[in-house]
Design a protein around this motif. Structure first.
Motif, PDB file in Angstrom:
ATOM      1  N   ALA A   1       0.822  -1.210   0.000  1.00  0.00           N
ATOM      2  CA  ALA A   1       0.000   0.000   0.000  1.00  0.00           C
ATOM      3  C   ALA A   1       0.861   1.266   0.000  1.00  0.00           C
ATOM      4  O   ALA A   1       0.487   2.279  -0.603  1.00  0.00           O
ATOM      5  CB  ALA A   1      -0.920  -0.005   1.217  1.00  0.00           C
ATOM      6  N   GLN A   2       2.023   1.191   0.656  1.00  0.00           N
ATOM      7  CA  GLN A   2       2.894   2.368   0.762  1.00  0.00           C
ATOM      8  C   GLN A   2       3.661   2.632  -0.532  1.00  0.00           C
ATOM      9  O   GLN A   2       3.854   3.777  -0.928  1.00  0.00           O
ATOM     10  CB  GLN A   2       3.876   2.162   1.920  1.00  0.00           C
ATOM     11  N   VAL A   3       4.102   1.549  -1.198  1.00  0.00           N
ATOM     12  CA  VAL A   3       4.876   1.685  -2.440  1.00  0.00           C
ATOM     13  C   VAL A   3       3.889   1.695  -3.617  1.00  0.00           C
ATOM     14  O   VAL A   3       3.270   0.684  -3.919  1.00  0.00           O
ATOM     15  CB  VAL A   3       5.884   0.532  -2.604  1.00  0.00           C
ATOM     16  N   LYS A   4       3.752   2.824  -4.264  1.00  0.00           N
ATOM     17  CA  LYS A   4       2.729   2.959  -5.310  1.00  0.00           C
ATOM     18  C   LYS A   4       3.201   2.478  -6.693  1.00  0.00           C
ATOM     19  O   LYS A   4       2.396   2.290  -7.589  1.00  0.00           O
ATOM     20  CB  LYS A   4       2.282   4.428  -5.422  1.00  0.00           C
ATOM     21  N   ASP A   5       4.503   2.294  -6.848  1.00  0.00           N
ATOM     22  CA  ASP A   5       5.073   1.930  -8.149  1.00  0.00           C
ATOM     23  C   ASP A   5       4.942   0.423  -8.379  1.00  0.00           C
ATOM     24  O   ASP A   5       5.589  -0.379  -7.708  1.00  0.00           O
ATOM     25  CB  ASP A   5       6.548   2.358  -8.187  1.00  0.00           C
ATOM     26  N   ARG A   6       4.124   0.029  -9.354  1.00  0.00           N
ATOM     27  CA  ARG A   6       3.906  -1.394  -9.650  1.00  0.00           C
ATOM     28  C   ARG A   6       5.198  -2.102 -10.031  1.00  0.00           C
ATOM     29  O   ARG A   6       5.425  -3.250  -9.654  1.00  0.00           O
ATOM     30  CB  ARG A   6       2.890  -1.552 -10.798  1.00  0.00           C
ATOM     31  N   THR A   7       6.048  -1.427 -10.793  1.00  0.00           N
ATOM     32  CA  THR A   7       7.313  -2.035 -11.234  1.00  0.00           C
ATOM     33  C   THR A   7       8.190  -2.398 -10.042  1.00  0.00           C
ATOM     34  O   THR A   7       8.803  -3.474  -9.999  1.00  0.00           O
ATOM     35  CB  THR A   7       8.092  -1.069 -12.159  1.00  0.00           C
ATOM     36  N   VAL A   8       8.252  -1.501  -9.054  1.00  0.00           N
ATOM     37  CA  VAL A   8       9.049  -1.753  -7.844  1.00  0.00           C
ATOM     38  C   VAL A   8       8.497  -2.965  -7.092  1.00  0.00           C
ATOM     39  O   VAL A   8       9.253  -3.844  -6.651  1.00  0.00           O
ATOM     40  CB  VAL A   8       9.060  -0.502  -6.926  1.00  0.00           C
ATOM     41  N   LEU A   9       7.166  -3.057  -6.967  1.00  0.00           N
ATOM     42  CA  LEU A   9       6.549  -4.180  -6.244  1.00  0.00           C
ATOM     43  C   LEU A   9       6.771  -5.496  -6.994  1.00  0.00           C
ATOM     44  O   LEU A   9       7.073  -6.520  -6.368  1.00  0.00           O
ATOM     45  CB  LEU A   9       5.045  -3.931  -6.061  1.00  0.00           C
ATOM     46  N   ILE A  10       6.618  -5.477  -8.319  1.00  0.00           N
ATOM     47  CA  ILE A  10       6.776  -6.710  -9.106  1.00  0.00           C
ATOM     48  C   ILE A  10       8.216  -7.218  -9.011  1.00  0.00           C
ATOM     49  O   ILE A  10       8.457  -8.380  -8.659  1.00  0.00           O
ATOM     50  CB  ILE A  10       6.366  -6.486 -10.580  1.00  0.00           C
ATOM     51  N   TRP A  11       9.180  -6.336  -9.290  1.00  0.00           N
ATOM     52  CA  TRP A  11      10.578  -6.782  -9.267  1.00  0.00           C
ATOM     53  C   TRP A  11      11.063  -7.075  -7.852  1.00  0.00           C
ATOM     54  O   TRP A  11      11.856  -7.990  -7.618  1.00  0.00           O
ATOM     55  CB  TRP A  11      11.485  -5.756  -9.958  1.00  0.00           C
ATOM     56  N   GLY A  12      10.569  -6.298  -6.879  1.00  0.00           N
ATOM     57  CA  GLY A  12      10.910  -6.572  -5.477  1.00  0.00           C
ATOM     58  C   GLY A  12      10.419  -7.937  -5.052  1.00  0.00           C
ATOM     59  O   GLY A  12      11.142  -8.693  -4.384  1.00  0.00           O
ATOM     60  N   GLY A  13       9.192  -8.299  -5.448  1.00  0.00           N
ATOM     61  CA  GLY A  13       8.625  -9.612  -5.132  1.00  0.00           C
ATOM     62  C   GLY A  13       9.350 -10.742  -5.838  1.00  0.00           C
ATOM     63  O   GLY A  13       9.610 -11.801  -5.248  1.00  0.00           O
ATOM     64  N   VAL A  14       9.705 -10.522  -7.117  1.00  0.00           N
ATOM     65  CA  VAL A  14      10.413 -11.552  -7.893  1.00  0.00           C
ATOM     66  C   VAL A  14      11.803 -11.814  -7.302  1.00  0.00           C
ATOM     67  O   VAL A  14      12.177 -12.969  -7.045  1.00  0.00           O
ATOM     68  CB  VAL A  14      10.528 -11.137  -9.381  1.00  0.00           C
ATOM     69  N   ILE A  15      12.562 -10.746  -7.070  1.00  0.00           N
ATOM     70  CA  ILE A  15      13.923 -10.905  -6.531  1.00  0.00           C
ATOM     71  C   ILE A  15      13.872 -11.485  -5.119  1.00  0.00           C
ATOM     72  O   ILE A  15      14.645 -12.386  -4.764  1.00  0.00           O
ATOM     73  CB  ILE A  15      14.687  -9.557  -6.553  1.00  0.00           C
ATOM     74  N   GLY A  16      12.936 -10.997  -4.296  1.00  0.00           N
ATOM     75  CA  GLY A  16      12.792 -11.507  -2.930  1.00  0.00           C
ATOM     76  C   GLY A  16      12.449 -12.987  -2.916  1.00  0.00           C
ATOM     77  O   GLY A  16      13.065 -13.777  -2.182  1.00  0.00           O
TER      78      GLY A  16
END
Length: 349
Positions: free
Chosen positions: A206-221
């Motif tokens: 909810a805090q991070v609004k950038d979809r790209t950041v969430l997608i790549w953050g989730g993939v790398i994590g």
């Protein structure tokens, strides 16, 4: 560069939230994967796919909902009436895990650093209180330090095991367990850890609004979690079958590596316990704030003091009695996460 910094912060926070004391000690890897023999490599692969796919999905849903806490996500998955009860059960379980992590922090001080258990609890409480007052920013910052240490530790155990007499065991070990049980294990493992991780991943999404950041953050994590599972499995397999008699099997793997690296190992275990404690208390505080309209700054010290009271029962007692209760609920949650169509649902606010 700024976007990649944000991606790494999200991925480190994801890893730090999922990876707890059981992971660092090797006990979780042994129970869910290594004892099932050579097929564990494939079941770790299945768990990794779930961590990547559902971690990304969870954060994107939270971002779209602008979710205040995991209750908003559970209302979407289960419906408002059942979702409210599910969130209440999650709240109780998260509190239980918080007490386990606090007790685990005390145990690390007592058993590894020879500092009294009560002193270890109080040091952990004070550190947690100071950081939780800074909210999500502090959780992101702590994970940016702890998770690279965990990664370094994973590299060390692979390097230490490479060329040892049992190094090929991870590809050859046999198991007398049924195929159904072997393949059930990664789903149970992913379900439990993702259901717990929602406490931080929902407000983070909810805090991070950038979809790209969430997608790549989730993939790398998710991929990092999988790589660390494989590293632990590789090292533990080399010591099978005798390794399963130890409470902290990873300490047995590293028994001949020298004092400095053993001290690093203790720091890694404590760091993993501490990041999970921060994540759980933070998620709990947001949930209680949403339900009772109390101030976050009042809720945090109350939760920490209650955790301190219950942590007097000790680490082993708490872990054996509380963890099994959450298993079947986590699987139901996982199934609904898999089946939920991301395009459906609106913000409950």
């Amino acid at each position: 560069m700024k976007k990649w910094g944000s991606i790494l912060q999200v991925s480190f926070t994801y890893v730090g939230t999922v990876v707890g004391a059981g992971f660092a000690t090797g006990q979780e890897i042994l129970q869910f994967f290594t004892r099932y023999g050579a097929l564990a490599t494939f079941t770790i692969g299945a768990a990794t796919v779930l961590f990547v796919w559902l971690g990304v999905k969870l954060m994107l849903i939270a971002s779209r909902l602008d979710a205040k806490s995991y209750e908003d996500l559970n209302n979407l998955l289960f419906g408002k009436r059942i979702g409210s009860w599910v969130s209440l059960f999650t709240l109780v379980t998260l509190f239980g895990v918080s007490t386990v992590m606090l007790a685990g922090g005390g145990s690390v001080f007592a058993e590894q650093l020879h500092v009294p258990y009560q002193a270890g609890l109080l040091i952990t409480l004070i550190l947690a209180y100071m950081l939780l007052n800074r909210g999500m920013d502090a959780i992101l910052a702590v994970n940016t330090i702890v998770v690279p240490l965990m990664a370094l530790f994973s590299i060390l155990i692979v390097w230490h095991t490479w060329g040892s007499p049992g190094a090929d065991n991870w590809l050859q070990l046999k198991s007398d367990q049924s195929i159904a049980r072997i393949w059930f294990s990664p789903f149970l493992y992913a379900a439990f850890n993702l259901a717990m991780a929602q406490a931080v991943l929902v407000p983070l999404g909810a805090q991070v609004k950038d979809r790209t950041v969430l997608i790549w953050g989730g993939v790398i994590g998710g991929l990092c979690i999988g790589i660390m599972l494989i590293a632990g499995h590789f090292a533990l397999s080399a010591q099978m079958p005798g390794i399963d008699q130890f409470d902290i099997p990873m300490a047995h793997v590293l028994r001949r590596i020298g004092t400095l690296l053993q001290f690093l190992f203790v720091l890694v275990i404590y760091g993993e316990i501490f990041t999970t404690l921060l994540a759980d208390v933070y998620g709990l505080a947001l949930q209680i704030e949403q339900r009772l309209r109390m101030s976050y700054r009042i809720i945090v010290p109350i939760l920490l003091l209650l955790s301190y009271a219950i942590s007097q029962f000790g680490f082993k007692t708490l872990i054996s009695s509380l963890y099994p209760l959450f298993g079947l609920f986590s699987l139901a949650w996982l199934v609904l996460m898999v089946w939920h169509r991301s395009g459906s649902g609106r913000s409950p606010h």
